[in-house]
Write a protein that holds these residues in place. Structure first.
Motif, mmCIF file in Angstrom:
data_model
loop_
_atom_site.group_PDB
_atom_site.id
_atom_site.type_symbol
_atom_site.label_atom_id
_atom_site.label_comp_id
_atom_site.label_asym_id
_atom_site.label_seq_id
_atom_site.Cartn_x
_atom_site.Cartn_y
_atom_site.Cartn_z
ATOM 1 N N ASN A 93 -7.263 14.246 4.032
ATOM 2 C CA ASN A 93 -7.632 13.965 2.647
ATOM 3 C C ASN A 93 -6.510 13.126 2.030
ATOM 4 O O ASN A 93 -5.328 13.498 2.131
ATOM 5 N N PHE A 94 -6.866 12.032 1.371
ATOM 6 C CA PHE A 94 -5.816 11.089 0.970
ATOM 7 C C PHE A 94 -6.078 10.490 -0.408
ATOM 8 O O PHE A 94 -7.204 10.457 -0.914
ATOM 9 N N ASP A 95 -4.999 9.990 -0.988
ATOM 10 C CA ASP A 95 -5.021 9.119 -2.171
ATOM 11 C C ASP A 95 -4.299 7.839 -1.783
ATOM 12 O O ASP A 95 -3.284 7.873 -1.073
ATOM 13 N N ALA A 96 -4.804 6.700 -2.264
ATOM 14 C CA ALA A 96 -4.194 5.419 -1.890
ATOM 15 C C ALA A 96 -4.189 4.468 -3.072
ATOM 16 O O ALA A 96 -5.082 4.499 -3.929
ATOM 17 N N GLN A 97 -3.155 3.672 -3.097
ATOM 18 C CA GLN A 97 -3.095 2.549 -4.043
ATOM 19 C C GLN A 97 -2.641 1.312 -3.277
ATOM 20 O O GLN A 97 -1.694 1.371 -2.495
ATOM 21 N N VAL A 98 -3.348 0.215 -3.498
ATOM 22 C CA VAL A 98 -2.961 -1.054 -2.885
ATOM 23 C C VAL A 98 -2.797 -2.089 -3.988
ATOM 24 O O VAL A 98 -3.717 -2.316 -4.783
ATOM 25 N N SER B 59 0.830 -1.200 0.000
ATOM 26 C CA SER B 59 0.000 0.000 0.000
ATOM 27 C C SER B 59 0.869 1.257 0.000
ATOM 28 O O SER B 59 1.906 1.307 0.659
ATOM 29 N N VAL B 60 0.427 2.244 -0.750
ATOM 30 C CA VAL B 60 1.057 3.569 -0.774
ATOM 31 C C VAL B 60 -0.051 4.592 -0.543
ATOM 32 O O VAL B 60 -0.996 4.692 -1.342
ATOM 33 N N ILE B 61 0.056 5.345 0.542
ATOM 34 C CA ILE B 61 -0.968 6.322 0.907
ATOM 35 C C ILE B 61 -0.306 7.676 1.093
ATOM 36 O O ILE B 61 0.685 7.800 1.819
ATOM 37 N N TYR C 128 -1.497 -21.612 13.361
ATOM 38 C CA TYR C 128 -1.761 -21.839 11.937
ATOM 39 C C TYR C 128 -2.336 -20.587 11.285
ATOM 40 O O TYR C 128 -3.324 -20.021 11.756
ATOM 41 N N TYR C 129 -1.687 -20.134 10.221
ATOM 42 C CA TYR C 129 -2.222 -19.092 9.349
ATOM 43 C C TYR C 129 -2.655 -19.752 8.041
ATOM 44 O O TYR C 129 -2.103 -20.771 7.647
ATOM 45 N N TYR C 130 -3.624 -19.138 7.360
ATOM 46 C CA TYR C 130 -4.064 -19.712 6.095
ATOM 47 C C TYR C 130 -2.914 -19.800 5.090
ATOM 48 O O TYR C 130 -2.850 -20.745 4.301
ATOM 49 N N TYR C 131 -2.028 -18.829 5.142
ATOM 50 C CA TYR C 131 -0.905 -18.815 4.201
ATOM 51 C C TYR C 131 0.151 -17.847 4.719
ATOM 52 O O TYR C 131 -0.152 -16.915 5.480
ATOM 53 N N PRO C 132 1.408 -18.035 4.322
ATOM 54 C CA PRO C 132 2.426 -17.023 4.638
ATOM 55 C C PRO C 132 2.133 -15.759 3.831
ATOM 56 O O PRO C 132 1.573 -15.832 2.730
ATOM 57 N N TYR C 133 2.512 -14.601 4.367
ATOM 58 C CA TYR C 133 2.185 -13.375 3.639
ATOM 59 C C TYR C 133 3.168 -12.264 3.983
ATOM 60 O O TYR C 133 3.920 -12.326 4.963
ATOM 61 N N LEU C 134 3.113 -11.217 3.149
ATOM 62 C CA LEU C 134 3.994 -10.064 3.301
ATOM 63 C C LEU C 134 3.183 -8.788 3.100
ATOM 64 O O LEU C 134 2.509 -8.622 2.080
ATOM 65 N N ASP C 135 3.240 -7.900 4.093
ATOM 66 C CA ASP C 135 2.610 -6.581 3.994
ATOM 67 C C ASP C 135 3.705 -5.512 3.941
ATOM 68 O O ASP C 135 4.595 -5.492 4.794
ATOM 69 N N ILE C 136 3.632 -4.640 2.951
ATOM 70 C CA ILE C 136 4.550 -3.502 2.828
ATOM 71 C C ILE C 136 3.705 -2.240 2.712
ATOM 72 O O ILE C 136 2.895 -2.111 1.783
ATOM 73 N N ASP C 137 3.860 -1.325 3.654
ATOM 74 C CA ASP C 137 3.032 -0.124 3.695
ATOM 75 C C ASP C 137 3.900 1.130 3.727
ATOM 76 O O ASP C 137 4.927 1.161 4.414
ATOM 77 N N SER C 138 3.445 2.115 2.985
ATOM 78 C CA SER C 138 4.155 3.402 2.944
ATOM 79 C C SER C 138 3.128 4.523 3.085
ATOM 80 O O SER C 138 2.114 4.541 2.382
ATOM 81 N N VAL C 139 3.395 5.458 4.005
ATOM 82 C CA VAL C 139 2.468 6.561 4.270
ATOM 83 C C VAL C 139 3.252 7.877 4.261
ATOM 84 O O VAL C 139 4.321 7.972 4.875
ATOM 85 N N SER C 140 2.689 8.854 3.586
ATOM 86 C CA SER C 140 3.293 10.187 3.558
ATOM 87 C C SER C 140 2.188 11.209 3.807
ATOM 88 O O SER C 140 1.169 11.214 3.114
ATOM 89 N N ILE C 141 2.387 12.089 4.820
ATOM 90 C CA ILE C 141 1.340 13.038 5.205
ATOM 91 C C ILE C 141 1.918 14.452 5.253
ATOM 92 O O ILE C 141 2.897 14.722 5.966
#
Length: 638
Positions: free
Chosen positions: A441-446, A428-430, A547-560
């Protein structure tokens, strides 16, 4: 008098302490305290399964349950499933007081019959059911169900543990000397007591003083049934078909007999397939085209009527009707690939959310069917019931499972691949602008990939703007509730990209609390780990892996962008944690009138051993603390 004594025993006046041990952990569970705390207790349960012929058996279940209060009334609802192979002969039920005096008996008029609807699910199986309660507590609910089995393919298993404590449970099996059968004990089960009968043998399994089934957070599906015994006959029949469970090869050949002659396509279907792949030579491209054809032209409808629970429709009928269940759609997929001169096979599967297959016990352990395409450089697994899954992006339910691939010569169990954490990603980039009132007020892309894409994509493919906006508000507003989505768009989900992209803009009202001259900003907008993500069990209480359903990776970037005349008073400290099962990184920085934040959270393994549970808890606790950290802004004069 005996029932009065039993009542006192069950309500807490127990001097002797009964202990039940789980094989998996050697942890001791005090049954007495669990009985005292429970709303209901199974006092006695007995299953008698008497096999009278090669494909005939009589089944009787008797159960006695102590109902302590109204919270346990649901245990007085009983359902008896029927099909062309399992018929209910008799149902009896009675309610007694704790002294054994009969209060009321079940009338025939109390027994209802029902059949599943054709709208989205069609079974063809009937259900007899009843609800039989009393409103003076405590009371004892007893019932008996007798069934006739016309196929030993559906040999009933025994899982004595329940969601409430069990004082006594038995499974009595009577077989002839000629019948060849086998069983598999799961967990710590005492061996059966054997006795000789006139025509064969009786085997009796018993279990006493069982704690209720563990219901731990993030519990592996295979551990949710508790201890038990699986059964099978080596040779069986299903209607006019016969089969063998001597090995997986033989079991696969049984499925071959069910599908024989069912892969043929009508000329109209063949012509349509030929047009779709005209001038195409790359086999992977052809598979993709035909998989998307399957998704566009058919829909999933569960059909489990009698033998149809195992025998697929003819491919020609799927083409004509444009619907089918998992085995129907997989059969059709194999058929259209065959017309394209690409070899493919059906594969029987137990979906991962239902547990794992016991590989040393060839039997009917499956609940699903998929298709597999072995190419020269790759093997493609296809989930044929999904309208939105991209080829190669299999859902977690059929990843890392033992699937029985059924070929012309038989079959074998093959392990399906599992995507890595980096393939199951969310990026995500916000960017936003903060007002002096604390609104953002924001714009976001995931961008989403793998199973994170599979989790969200079907919800947005219906193309209903009102519902989509509501879903996105819930998705992006899980950490900040005052969200309004103004506009959104979704990148072409059919494009050959490695991700699924959501773009949106809007406003978070009261995003940052204003306290006098200060504004407090928690920049973790999209992904945040909270105490809701922390298992309830302490280290001492935990029995099973995480137990998790699957391994995963979250990468988040925020600029305000900050409002004028506000300066940074303090910012959180950066954090980095890494171990064998996970990684976490957070970084906070300031440049001119802007604050920025980046976060990486990775679960590398979806099954974390119990030995690492303490380390896992500490890992999450540190992340929860860091994810709550805030920038503090102070209004200045200049």
């Amino acid at each position: 008098m005996k029932n009065i004594i039993l009542f006192f025993l069950l309500f807490g006046f127990i001097s002797a302490k009964t202990i039940f041990c789980f094989e998996e952990t050697n942890e001791k569970v005090n049954i007495d305290s669990l009985v005292n705390e429970a709303d209901a207790v199974i006092l006695d349960e007995e299953i008698n399964f008497s096999i009278t012929d090669f494909d005939q058996a009589e089944y009787t279940l008797t159960k006695k349950i102590l109902i302590k209060n109204k919270n346990a009334d649901n245990y007085c609802t009983v359902v008896a499933k029927e099909s062309e192979f399992i018929l209910t002969d008799d149902i009896y039920a009675v309610i007694k007081d704790i002294n054994g005096k009969v209060i009321k008996e079940l009338d025939d008029d109390d027994i209802k019959e029902a059949e599943a609807s054709l709208s989205s699910f069609y079974s063809g199986d009937y259900y007899k059911w009843f609800q039989f309660t009393h409103h003076t507590y405590p009371y004892i609910f007893e019932y008996r169900i007798k069934k006739e089995y016309k196929s030993l393919f559906f040999f009933p298993d025994w899982f004595p543990q329940s969601s409430i404590p069990v004082i006594n449970s038995k499974y009595r099996l009577t077989v002839s000397n000629e019948l060849e059968f086998d069983y598999l004990e799961i967990g710590k089960i005492d061996p059966p007591v054997e006795s000789i009968t006139r025509d064969g043998k009786t085997y009796t399994w018993s279990a006493k003083n069982l704690a209720k089934i563990d219901d731990e957070d993030f519990m592996p599906p295979e551990n949710k049934n508790g201890i038990g015994v699986l059964f099978r006959v080596i040779d069986f029949s299903l209607g006019e078909y016969t089969g063998s469970g001597k090995g997986w090869n033989e079991f696969a050949n049984f499925y071959n007999t069910l599908t024989k002659g069912r892969y043929g396509l009508p000329k109209k279907a063949k012509d349509e397939i030929s047009r779709l792949i005209k001038n195409k030579t790359n086999k992977r491209e052809i598979v993709k085209i035909l998989y998307e054809h399957l998704q566009d032209k058919t829909r999933y409808v569960a059909i489990e009527m009698g033998i149809r629970g195992w025998q697929p429709q003819r491919a020609a009928d799927v083409y004509k009707n444009k619907f089918g269940d998992c085995k129907d759609l997989s059969t059709y997929m194999v058929a259209i690939l065959a017309h394209a001169n690409i070899k493919a096979y059906p594969a029987l599967a137990l979906t991962r959310n239902q547990g794992t297959v016991y590989e040393n016990f060839p039997a009917s352990q499956f609940n699903h069917c998929i298709a597999v395409v072995p190419l020269e450089q790759d093997t493609i697994w296809l989930e044929c019931t999904s309208s939105y899954t991209d080829m190669g992006n299999t859902p977690y339910t059929i990843e890392d499972i033992s699937a029985l691939v059924v070929t012309e010569k038989g079959g074998e169990l093959i392990r399906t691949p599992q995507k890595t954490s980096s393939q199951n990603f969310s990026k995500s980039v916000i960017s936003g602008k903060l007002s002096v009132k604390g609104d953002l007020n924001f714009d976001a892309q995931v961008k989403l990939g793998g199973n994170q894409e599979n989790a969200i994509k079907p919800r947005l493919e219906i193309k209903d703007e009102k519902d989509d906006k509501l879903y996105l508000q819930n998705l992006f507003g899980s950490n900040y509730s005052n969200l309004t989505v103004s506009n959104y768009s979704i990148d072409d989900p059919k494009a050959d990209t490695s991700y699924y992209s959501i773009n949106l803009n809007g406003v978070y009202n009261k995003f940052a609390p204003v306290r006098g001259k200060r504004i407090f900003i928690n920049p973790n907008i999209y992904n945040k780990t909270t105490f809701d993500d922390l298992p309830d069990e302490s280290v001492e209480e935990r029995d099973f892996p995480i137990y998790y359903y699957y391994p995963y990776l979250d990468i988040d970037s925020v600029s305000i962008e900050l409002p004028k005349h506000f300066k940074i008073e303090s910012l959180p400290k950066n954090k980095f944690i890494e171990n064998s099962f996970g990684k976490y990184f957070s970084n906070y920085y300031v440049s001119e009138n802007k604050i920025s934040y980046s976060r990486i959270f990775e679960i590398k393994e979806n099954l974390i051993p119990i030995e690492k549970y303490e380390e896992y808890l500490e890992f999450l606790k540190q992340i929860i603390k860091t994810d709550k950290a805030k920038f503090v802004l102070k209004k200045s004069l200049f």
